[in-house]
Design a protein around this motif. Structure first.
Motif, short mmCIF file in Angstrom:
data_model
loop_
_atom_site.label_atom_id
_atom_site.label_comp_id
_atom_site.label_asym_id
_atom_site.label_seq_id
_atom_site.Cartn_x
_atom_site.Cartn_y
_atom_site.Cartn_z
N MET A 1 -14.04 -6.26 -1.69
CA MET A 1 -12.74 -6.88 -1.36
C MET A 1 -11.77 -5.80 -0.90
O MET A 1 -11.07 -5.95 0.10
N GLY A 2 -11.77 -4.69 -1.64
CA GLY A 2 -10.87 -3.59 -1.27
C GLY A 2 -11.21 -3.06 0.11
O GLY A 2 -10.34 -2.83 0.93
N THR A 3 -12.48 -2.95 0.40
CA THR A 3 -12.93 -2.45 1.71
C THR A 3 -12.52 -3.42 2.82
O THR A 3 -12.07 -3.02 3.88
N PHE A 4 -12.64 -4.73 2.53
CA PHE A 4 -12.28 -5.75 3.52
C PHE A 4 -10.80 -5.65 3.86
O PHE A 4 -10.41 -5.67 5.02
N LEU A 5 -9.96 -5.49 2.81
CA LEU A 5 -8.52 -5.43 3.04
C LEU A 5 -8.15 -4.17 3.82
O LEU A 5 -7.31 -4.20 4.70
N GLU A 6 -8.79 -3.08 3.49
CA GLU A 6 -8.52 -1.84 4.19
C GLU A 6 -8.94 -1.95 5.66
O GLU A 6 -8.23 -1.52 6.56
N ALA A 7 -10.10 -2.59 5.88
CA ALA A 7 -10.60 -2.74 7.25
C ALA A 7 -9.64 -3.62 8.04
O ALA A 7 -9.36 -3.37 9.21
N ARG A 8 -9.13 -4.67 7.36
CA ARG A 8 -8.21 -5.58 8.05
C ARG A 8 -6.95 -4.84 8.46
O ARG A 8 -6.42 -5.03 9.54
N LYS A 9 -6.48 -3.94 7.61
CA LYS A 9 -5.27 -3.20 7.89
C LYS A 9 -5.47 -2.21 9.04
O LYS A 9 -4.53 -1.81 9.67
N VAL A 10 -6.70 -1.83 9.29
CA VAL A 10 -6.96 -0.85 10.34
C VAL A 10 -6.44 -1.33 11.68
O VAL A 10 -5.91 -0.57 12.46
N GLY A 11 -6.56 -2.64 11.96
CA GLY A 11 -6.13 -3.16 13.25
C GLY A 11 -4.64 -3.39 13.35
O GLY A 11 -4.15 -3.75 14.41
N LEU A 12 -3.89 -3.19 12.30
CA LEU A 12 -2.46 -3.50 12.30
C LEU A 12 -1.65 -2.30 12.77
O LEU A 12 -2.00 -1.15 12.50
N PRO A 13 -0.54 -2.57 13.48
CA PRO A 13 0.31 -1.44 13.90
C PRO A 13 0.94 -0.78 12.68
O PRO A 13 1.20 -1.41 11.66
N LEU A 14 1.22 0.50 12.83
CA LEU A 14 1.79 1.27 11.74
C LEU A 14 3.29 1.04 11.65
O LEU A 14 3.98 0.91 12.67
N MET A 15 3.79 0.96 10.41
CA MET A 15 5.23 0.85 10.21
C MET A 15 5.62 1.77 9.06
O MET A 15 5.01 1.72 7.99
N ASN A 16 6.64 2.58 9.27
CA ASN A 16 7.16 3.44 8.22
C ASN A 16 8.10 2.64 7.32
O ASN A 16 8.97 1.92 7.81
N LEU A 17 7.91 2.76 6.03
CA LEU A 17 8.74 2.03 5.07
C LEU A 17 9.59 3.04 4.30
O LEU A 17 9.06 3.95 3.67
N VAL A 18 10.90 2.86 4.39
CA VAL A 18 11.82 3.76 3.68
C VAL A 18 12.66 2.91 2.74
O VAL A 18 13.24 1.92 3.15
N ARG A 19 12.71 3.32 1.48
CA ARG A 19 13.45 2.55 0.49
C ARG A 19 14.58 3.38 -0.09
O ARG A 19 14.40 4.54 -0.46
N PHE A 20 15.75 2.77 -0.13
CA PHE A 20 16.92 3.40 -0.71
C PHE A 20 17.47 2.50 -1.82
O PHE A 20 17.19 1.29 -1.85
N THR B 1 1.32 -7.77 5.71
CA THR B 1 0.29 -8.59 6.36
C THR B 1 0.40 -8.50 7.88
O THR B 1 -0.47 -8.97 8.60
N HIS B 2 1.47 -7.90 8.36
CA HIS B 2 1.67 -7.75 9.80
C HIS B 2 1.59 -6.30 10.25
O HIS B 2 1.35 -6.02 11.43
N PHE B 3 1.86 -5.40 9.32
CA PHE B 3 1.87 -3.98 9.64
C PHE B 3 1.12 -3.19 8.58
O PHE B 3 1.01 -3.63 7.43
N SER B 4 0.63 -2.04 8.97
CA SER B 4 0.07 -1.11 8.02
C SER B 4 1.22 -0.21 7.58
O SER B 4 1.71 0.61 8.36
N LEU B 5 1.67 -0.42 6.36
CA LEU B 5 2.89 0.26 5.91
C LEU B 5 2.60 1.64 5.36
O LEU B 5 1.65 1.86 4.61
N LYS B 6 3.48 2.58 5.73
CA LYS B 6 3.37 3.95 5.23
C LYS B 6 4.71 4.30 4.61
O LYS B 6 5.73 4.34 5.30
N SER B 7 4.70 4.54 3.32
CA SER B 7 5.96 4.88 2.64
C SER B 7 6.42 6.27 3.05
O SER B 7 5.64 7.22 3.07
N VAL B 8 7.69 6.36 3.38
CA VAL B 8 8.28 7.63 3.80
C VAL B 8 9.37 7.98 2.80
O VAL B 8 10.14 7.12 2.38
N ASP B 9 9.43 9.21 2.43
CA ASP B 9 10.42 9.69 1.46
C ASP B 9 11.83 9.46 1.98
O ASP B 9 12.19 9.95 3.05
N SER B 10 12.63 8.74 1.22
CA SER B 10 13.99 8.44 1.67
C SER B 10 14.85 9.69 1.74
O SER B 10 15.75 9.80 2.57
#
Lengths: 166, 269
Positions: B1-20, B217-226
């Motif tokens: 299941m983990g592999t499936f979810l990771e594979a699914r995320k491979v096709g998604l565009p990358l988005m940087n996530l910054v939290r304040f 579910t729409h983007f592959s999120l990458k957390s960025v240090d705020s």
């Protein structure tokens, strides 16, 4: 697929509402496109939906009927002062509609020699008369050959139709 | 299941996530405007509350029409004019901000116009929050607004930001006038009868986590240090978003008072 349906249904809703307001256009002057918006002969068009009318040393610029239709009611137009320079593809102003600011880009480079000051009091002219009273700036072209990079009426019509079909 | 979810995320565009948490709204808007204008990447910015109550007007906002300027000046409430369109809000620590900054091709088939972008952005919340989208693009439950948003669009990028009312101070609403240009569904209601708080529905953390999960579910999120982003915001970019000066507000108030006096003096009644 769902996204296309929303974009398509939203676009269709806008087309239906804008069709009712088109009664003031004269069929003799306009070539109606299959994408519902008007495209004028004799103008050149940018893929970012601005038009330019080149008459000798002056080029007049505005946004197209397709653009105003999709933007919705324009409530504010931000334009530069005369005397500044614009570059082809660079932003020179913005319009506000439906809580969004949308950049307006220069289809050609040159010096801004006149700005349509009526738009500050009557921004809706961009919707009601996009090719006439809703003009935005007049430019002294720096390089008239840049007009060759723009789209003609038929090409622009096709471009709009392709954009709608996505 | 983990592999499936990771594979699914491979096709998604990358988005940087910054939290304040508690970032001043002016700094948030400066960061947003800079990322919108100068970055080529997709971003999501989440700011859980802002430090002090601040009034934020849209690009064409006129203080005399939108604000009760006298108490605003007296209480020294900051007034910001932002780079996006839309109306006026007063934000504080009870506001949760979520901003999407995307390249045109990040969402296939999305037309670069206000309503399609709004419809798509609403999806993110629609996945888990049973709300409605009014024709004028507010987030409502029934006929009460819990989130307002605004956008900025350029040829290859768009930005959609929302301020969600997790909670609010009733007294702060008195700084705002009833806007001239209001959506029909508002029906001339005062702020207290028009808006609705999310805190009666879910916790702040749950709201933020569910939003981030839906976005994932729409983007592959990458957390960025705020912190990294705070430092990098002090660069050459000059934002148009700014704080209005006291002088500007005083002049707006004087001009409005003069206009009202003139209207009264020539009125036959």
């Amino acid at each position: 697929m769902a996204l296309r349906m929303w974009a398509s249904s939203t676009a269709n809703a806008l087309k239906l509402s804008s069709a009712a307001s088109k009664t003031h256009f004269s069929p003799a002057l306009f070539s109606l496109s299959r994408c519902f918006s008007s495209v004028l002969e004799g103008l050149k068009y940018a893929s970012s939906h601005e038009w330019v009318k080149h008459e000798g040393a002056v080029a007049t610029v505005g946004i197209t009927d397709h653009a105003q239709d999709h933007l919705g009611e324009v409530v504010f137009v931000d334009l530069p002062e005369p005397g500044g320079q614009v570059s082809q593809g660079g932003g020179f102003g913005a319009v506000e509609s439906v809580k969004a600011t949308s950049d307006v880009l220069a289809p050609i480079s040159g010096e801004i020699i006149e700005v349509n000051t009526k738009l500050s009091e009557t921004p809706g002219l961009v919707n009601s008369s996009p090719y006439e009273d809703g003009w935005m700036i007049k430019i002294k072209p720096a390089d008239p050959s840049e007009l060759g990079k723009l789209l003609g009426p038929k090409e622009y019509t096709k471009f709009c139709e392709e954009e709608e079909s996505h | 299941m983990g592999t499936f979810l990771e594979a699914r995320k491979v096709g998604l565009p990358l988005m940087n996530l910054v939290r304040f948490k508690g970032l001043p709204i002016l700094q948030q808007l400066h960061l947003e405007e800079e990322l919108f204008r100068t970055s080529k990447e997709n971003w999501c910015i989440v700011n859980d509350g802002t430090n002090d109550p601040t009034i934020v007007m849209g690009v064409s906002g006129k203080p005399a029409e939108l604000l009760e300027i006298k108490p605003v000046l007296h209480d020294e409430i900051p007034v910001v004019r932002r780079f996006t369109g839309g109306g006026t809000v007063i934000v504080d620590q009870g506001t949760i901000f979520v901003t999407f900054i995307c390249n045109q091709d990040a969402v296939p088939g999305l037309q670069p116009y206000p309503r399609p972008i709004m419809s798509w952005s609403s999806l993110i919340y629609d996945q888990w929050l049973r709300h409605q989208l009014t024709p004028v693009i507010d987030y409502v439950f029934g006929d009460r607004k819990f989130g307002g948003n605004a956008q900025s669009i350029t040829k290859r990028r768009w930005l959609h930001h929302t301020s969600f009312l997790w909670d609010y101070e009733v007294r702060n609403m008195s700084y705002l006038k009833l806007p001239k240009r209001a959506p029909e569904y508002r029906l001339a209601r005062q702020h207290s009868e028009f808006i609705w708080c999310l805190k009666d529905y879910l916790s702040r953390l749950t709201f933020i986590e569910r939003t981030v999960n839906a976005l994932g579910t729409h983007f592959s999120l990458k957390s960025v240090d705020s912190e990294a982003n705070r430092d990098s915001s002090a660069v050459k970019f000059v934002p148009s978003t700014r704080l209005l000066t006291r002088q500007e507000l005083e002049e707006a108030m004087s001009a409005a008072d003069s206009k009202n006096s003139l209207a009264e003096s020539i009125s036959p009644y």
